[in-house]
Design an enzyme around this catalytic site. Sequence first.
Site, PDB file in Angstrom:
ATOM      1  N   ARG A 160      38.208  24.408  26.914  1.00 54.78           N
ATOM      2  CA  ARG A 160      38.377  24.579  28.359  1.00 54.78           C
ATOM      3  C   ARG A 160      39.652  23.473  28.723  1.00 54.78           C
ATOM      4  NH1 ARG A 160      36.529  20.050  30.601  1.00 54.78           N
ATOM      5  NH2 ARG A 160      34.579  20.471  29.818  1.00 54.78           N
TER       6      ARG A 160
ATOM      7  N   TYR B 226      46.498  37.872  51.947  1.00 53.84           N
ATOM      8  CA  TYR B 226      45.340  38.422  51.240  1.00 53.84           C
ATOM      9  C   TYR B 226      44.015  37.867  51.546  1.00 53.84           C
ATOM     10  CZ  TYR B 226      42.386  39.549  47.109  1.00 53.84           C
ATOM     11  OH  TYR B 226      41.504  40.044  46.239  1.00 53.84           O
TER      12      TYR B 226
ATOM     13  N   ASP C 270      52.645  32.922  46.995  1.00 57.40           N
ATOM     14  CA  ASP C 270      51.924  34.058  46.274  1.00 57.40           C
ATOM     15  C   ASP C 270      52.943  35.195  46.005  1.00 57.40           C
ATOM     16  OD1 ASP C 270      50.503  36.290  45.530  1.00 57.40           O
ATOM     17  OD2 ASP C 270      48.863  35.684  46.814  1.00 57.40           O
TER      18      ASP C 270
ATOM     19  N   LYS D  30      46.955  41.845  38.859  1.00 60.03           N
ATOM     20  CA  LYS D  30      47.769  43.030  39.429  1.00 60.03           C
ATOM     21  C   LYS D  30      48.851  43.370  38.521  1.00 60.03           C
ATOM     22  CE  LYS D  30      44.608  42.085  42.800  1.00 60.03           C
ATOM     23  NZ  LYS D  30      45.017  41.243  43.854  1.00 60.03           N
TER      24      LYS D  30
HETATM   25  C1  LIG Z   1      44.296  40.118  44.411  1.00 58.36           C
HETATM   26  C2  LIG Z   1      45.258  39.029  45.059  1.00 58.36           C
HETATM   27  C3  LIG Z   1      44.577  37.630  45.204  1.00 58.36           C
HETATM   28  C4  LIG Z   1      43.392  37.079  44.319  1.00 58.36           C
HETATM   29  O1  LIG Z   1      43.556  37.439  42.975  1.00 58.36           O
HETATM   30  P1  LIG Z   1      42.169  37.729  42.144  1.00 58.36           P
HETATM   31  O2  LIG Z   1      42.811  37.771  40.653  1.00 58.36           O
HETATM   32  O3  LIG Z   1      41.505  38.944  42.461  1.00 58.36           O
HETATM   33  O4  LIG Z   1      41.204  36.503  42.496  1.00 58.36           O
HETATM   34  C5  LIG Z   1      45.683  37.007  45.680  1.00 58.36           C
HETATM   35  N1  LIG Z   1      46.840  37.294  46.254  1.00 58.36           N
HETATM   36  C6  LIG Z   1      47.098  38.574  46.404  1.00 58.36           C
HETATM   37  C7  LIG Z   1      48.375  39.018  46.959  1.00 58.36           C
HETATM   38  C8  LIG Z   1      46.190  39.510  45.740  1.00 58.36           C
HETATM   39  O5  LIG Z   1      46.775  40.868  45.949  1.00 58.36           O
END
Ligand SMILES: *Cc1c(COP(=O)(O)O)cnc(C)c1O
Length: 379
Positions: free
Chosen positions: A46, A98, A170, A195
């Site tokens: 962890r 998001y 982000d 992504k």
């Molecule tokens: C998908 C996404 C998230 C969340 O991420 P997960 O891996 O699904 O928890 C946060 N911000 C953006 C812009 C995203 O496309």
Amino acid sequence: MKFNTKVIHGGQEHDPAYGSVMPPIYQTTTYAQSTPGGHKGYEYSRTHNPTRNTLENAFASIENGNYGLAFGSGLAAIDAILKLLQPGDEVVSTNDLYGGTYRLFTKIYENFGIKFHFIGMENTSRIEEYITPDTKLIWVETPTNPMMNIIDIVAVSKIAKKNDVLLAVDNTFATPYLQRPLDLGADIVMHSATKYLGGHSDVVMGALVVKDKDLADKLYFIQNASGAICGPQDSFLVLRGIKTLHIRMQRHCENGKAIAIYLANHPKIENVYWPGFESHPNFEVAKSQMDDFGGMVSFTTKGNNYEEAIRIVENLKIFTLAESLGGVESLAGHPASMTHASIPKEEREKTGIVDSLIRLSVGIEDEGDLIADLEQAIG
Ligand SMILES: *Cc1c(COP(=O)(O)O)cnc(C)c1O
């Protein structure tokens, strides 16, 4: 090292045991000690794992930071940032963000006494009106989902520094291939590595990168104390994904541009949202902070007909109708009935999410095939 070299070698060394070029998948929970506390830097997975550490170093390298952290999902990474805060603290956030981030802020952290202000940041001049002595964090997503709004990171970072507030960005949509928030003045860059970084729609993972040692130490403490880590197998897959980030992104951008232009010239299409158009309200900011415009394109049809949008997404053959984005394969989504269905119609329409809005995550297939697919589906 230039970016295209960093994605392949940044933060990585050949494994000292046998020189393996890729890091071994250290599928272990614990590590032998010769005497209590006598270990080789690893005690329990962890806290640390060599495969995860290699990936974390790679994250830091490609975002021009000093410290990287990997989490079990993008939301787990955001959750770790919010755990830097205390009851009574305030956050100023972009209003087009998001959906899962919005849910985490309002349904979990508001219960713990943190106050959120959601504001439009396309024009940064109003941000300071919402900053109080209790403001500890500014949260920015750019480009935004699904409207492709652009926020000036340098301008926001000046406001954050002046007021002694952390700025987190982000960077999921742009990736460090297009935009490096730490270079633009942000304190924390966050990714849903699910992504583009992973890039193959096969791993859910999150990432944070920072420059500052004290901030990194606090986040490592939270990562270990709360435990939302990712496993070694997933770490290996995302590390492999990152090695082709630059060539995938190049093709995402080329195909995204071709499709944005095709749609803009289509007689049945009303609006196309893509930050590379000179008519985009923040085109100049996009041009200065991004190296290209990415593979995300949203559009609406003339007449704004709900059933017609559903028919188009159902008729697509190469584009898959699915949530998520950033993989090699092209995906299409209908926000009004999918990702944003829970938001009342009047509310979602205020931010532009109308009934006919379709969002494309343009993949790296052949450009002509993708356009032909749209052509037959739109009709
Ligand atoms: C998908 C996404 C998230 C969340 O991420 P997960 O891996 O699904 O928890 C946060 N911000 C953006 C812009 C995203 O496309």
